[in-house]
Design an enzyme around this catalytic site. Structure first.
Site, PDB file in Angstrom:
ATOM      1  N   ASP A   1       0.871  -1.173   0.000  1.00  0.00           N
ATOM      2  CA  ASP A   1       0.000   0.000   0.000  1.00  0.00           C
ATOM      3  C   ASP A   1       0.906   1.220   0.000  1.00  0.00           C
ATOM      4  O   ASP A   1       1.484   1.583   1.039  1.00  0.00           O
ATOM      5  CB  ASP A   1      -0.902  -0.012   1.235  1.00  0.00           C
ATOM      6  CG  ASP A   1      -1.975   1.074   1.175  1.00  0.00           C
ATOM      7  OD1 ASP A   1      -2.033   1.784   0.162  1.00  0.00           O
ATOM      8  OD2 ASP A   1      -2.744   1.201   2.143  1.00  0.00           O
TER       9      ASP A   1
ATOM     10  N   HIS B   1     -15.228   2.973   8.002  1.00  0.00           N
ATOM     11  CA  HIS B   1     -13.777   2.864   7.835  1.00  0.00           C
ATOM     12  C   HIS B   1     -13.124   3.876   8.776  1.00  0.00           C
ATOM     13  O   HIS B   1     -13.241   5.091   8.574  1.00  0.00           O
ATOM     14  CB  HIS B   1     -13.426   3.153   6.373  1.00  0.00           C
ATOM     15  CG  HIS B   1     -11.991   2.919   6.024  1.00  0.00           C
ATOM     16  ND1 HIS B   1     -11.366   1.710   6.220  1.00  0.00           N
ATOM     17  CD2 HIS B   1     -11.059   3.740   5.475  1.00  0.00           C
ATOM     18  CE1 HIS B   1     -10.117   1.793   5.799  1.00  0.00           C
ATOM     19  NE2 HIS B   1      -9.906   3.012   5.360  1.00  0.00           N
TER      20      HIS B   1
END
Length: 508
Positions: free
Chosen positions: A97, A242
């Site tokens: 990521d 999230h």
């Protein structure tokens, strides 16, 4: 509802090469992923990520951000073939990521299981470091959230919620909790400010990096409440909250409380159970002020004019949660919720007195106790670079080097999840979510699985011209109880697809 819900943790790990500060972190992160995958017999091209349902620019407030207005870091729906990206047999995702190796845990249904599979991620990273050590100079990985020089990387939480819950209610009732949750769950940090230039010690690794109350971004203009509306489930029924605010925890109790208290507060929000307004004035500024006060004596201002200590606001949330559980469940409350409430009360009681009494349970207190030992022994000020080095060493994933691991090994912090449980979870998926089906397909039919995501498995059937996509949009389907016999009884992927088709066929 109780603390039980579908949840999970994503952790980006800090990465470095001994003696090579200019090494390319993206290449190194790729080495971490591919090295571990190879040790488990997984080829990146064999079990890559299915991006078909990714929608990172959809906002929970009811609109989509235009791609032209988005920062490149937000475009997580674009496959980069140069970045290693695999799905593991435990149902987790291991990938690069940006400039960090990230372990995204499989979906679980309890806070304790969230800790189990998060600790499994630490062991995954430790195994990669161990294997890369055979190729000097090797790689070091750190379960932390900042390098102390201005860079921050995330530990994100995910909670499945009812779509019926108004997002405005989530914002108003969750924000005050998030402002003070760091008192129980912060991981501690040497230095004040994003670049740590101001000497001092603070509760949380991430708080200084937040700039706004609500927003879609995750790597810039970071918001306390993230609005990404990407449910990875049936969109009409669910939303996935999230959470980007939290720290990477080493203390099991703090990690359990991070997930468990948040899940319980969300249950109260879903049931519209809050009867009082706990809104905090200037949430971003207050978030940082709370983090900067390890004494826990400073007060914060509420919108209604009250001034209270952060730990007092946490106690108010605890009392409201206890009343909610007693009213809703009484003596029938589940063991997982009872455990969370026990530790919530225990930790708060310690923090309300001498915060150092919480050093067995709370990361920032445990770390501070170690740092104070160095400070006293060597007469060190908070600006001394040796303390920053200790801060980094705290989060080293190696058992023999990481100070947090050494404290746990010597019984100085409470251990809820054993190494044996975490080791087993490196390969075994949770049995009570769709993660079991994802992992089982990879384990039993590795040559047939082409890609997977949170809500799908893509397979190749010999003789078929097109790939077959198996949707798993319901997070609580695909469990071992629901499909275990079908998977274990199928000799090949074609047979499994046929069995699933029969099982899904409506009965007459």
């Amino acid at each position: 509802m109780t603390v039980r819900r579908v949840m999970g943790i994503e952790t980006e790990y800090g990465i470095s090469v001994p003696g090579a500060p200019g090494a390319n972190p993206m290449v190194l992160s790729g080495d971490v992923v591919t090295t571990y995958a190879a040790s488990r017999g997984i080829r990146p091209a064999q079990a890559s990520w299915d991006y078909a349902d990714e929608a990172p620019l959809r906002d929970a407030r009811g609109f989509d951000m235009g791609r032209g207005a988005a920062h490149p870091s937000q475009l997580t729906d674009i496959e980069d073939p140069t970045m290693a990206n695999v799905v593991l047999t435990n149902g987790a995702r291991l990938y690069v990521d940006h400039a960090h190796p990230e372990y995204s845990s499989p979906e679980v249904t309890t806070p304790r299981d969230a800790v189990v599979w998060d600790k499994a991620g630490e062991l995954v990273m430790r195994e990669a470091v161990h294997r890369l050590a055979t190729v000097p100079p090797g790689v070091n990985l750190y379960k932390n959230n900042t390098d102390g020089k201005g860079a921050s990387y995330g530990t994100h939480e995910n909670y499945l919620m009812s779509r019926r819950t108004p997002f405005s209610r989530i914002i108003s009732q969750l924000t005050p909790f998030f402002v003070v949750r760091q008192v129980m769950c912060g991981s501690g940090r040497v230095g004040i400010g994003v670049d740590s230039r101001t000497p001092g010690y603070q509760l949380a690794q991430r708080s200084d990096f937040f700039e706004t109350e609500v927003g879609l971004e995750t790597t810039l203009k970071r918001p306390i409440i993230n609005t990404r509306d990407e449910p990875h489930a049936v969109a009409d029924l669910y939303r996935r909250l999230h959470v980007i605010l939290g720290d990477a925890n080493h203390c099991d109790v703090a990690n359990l409380l991070k997930m468990g208290t948040t899940s319980l507060v969300l249950a109260m929000i879903e049931d519209d159970a809050f009867t009082t307004d706990l809104s905090v004035a200037a949430p971003v500024r207050t978030l940082q002020a709370v983090s900067h006060d390890p004494s826990l004596q400073s007060t914060i201002e509420l919108v209604d004019g009250r001034s209270i200590r952060p730990v007092e606001l946490l106690r108010t949330y605890f009392e409201l949660a206890t009343d909610y559980v007693d009213t809703t469940w009484g003596s029938d409350v589940d063991a997982e919720t009872t455990e969370v409430l026990h530790w919530w009360d225990t930790v708060l009681t310690a923090l309300e007195g001498d915060p150092m009494d919480a050093r067995r349970w709370v990361d920032w207190v445990a770390k501070l106790s170690v740092l104070e030992g160095y400070r006293e022994r060597d007469s060190l000020g908070w600006g001394d670079p040796r303390l920053r080095a200790v801060d980094i060493q705290w989060s080293d994933v190696r058992a023999e080097r990481g100070l947090a691991h050494r404290l746990a090994a010597t019984g100085r912090v409470e251990v809820l999840v054993t190494d044996e449980e975490a080791t087993r979870a490196m390969d075994a998926a949770p049995e009570d979510t769709r993660a079991w089906f994802r992992g089982a397909c990879l384990r039993k039919f590795p040559e047939s699985v082409v890609a997977a995501s949170w809500d799908s498995v893509v397979v190749e059937v010999p003789g078929e011209r097109t790939l077959q996509r198996i949707p798993i949009l319901e997070p609580l389907r695909g469990t071992k109880a629901a499909v275990g016999e079908l998977v274990e009884g199928a000799p090949d992927i074609r047979s499994l697809l046929a069995s699933l088709a029969v099982a899904d066929r409506p009965s007459d």
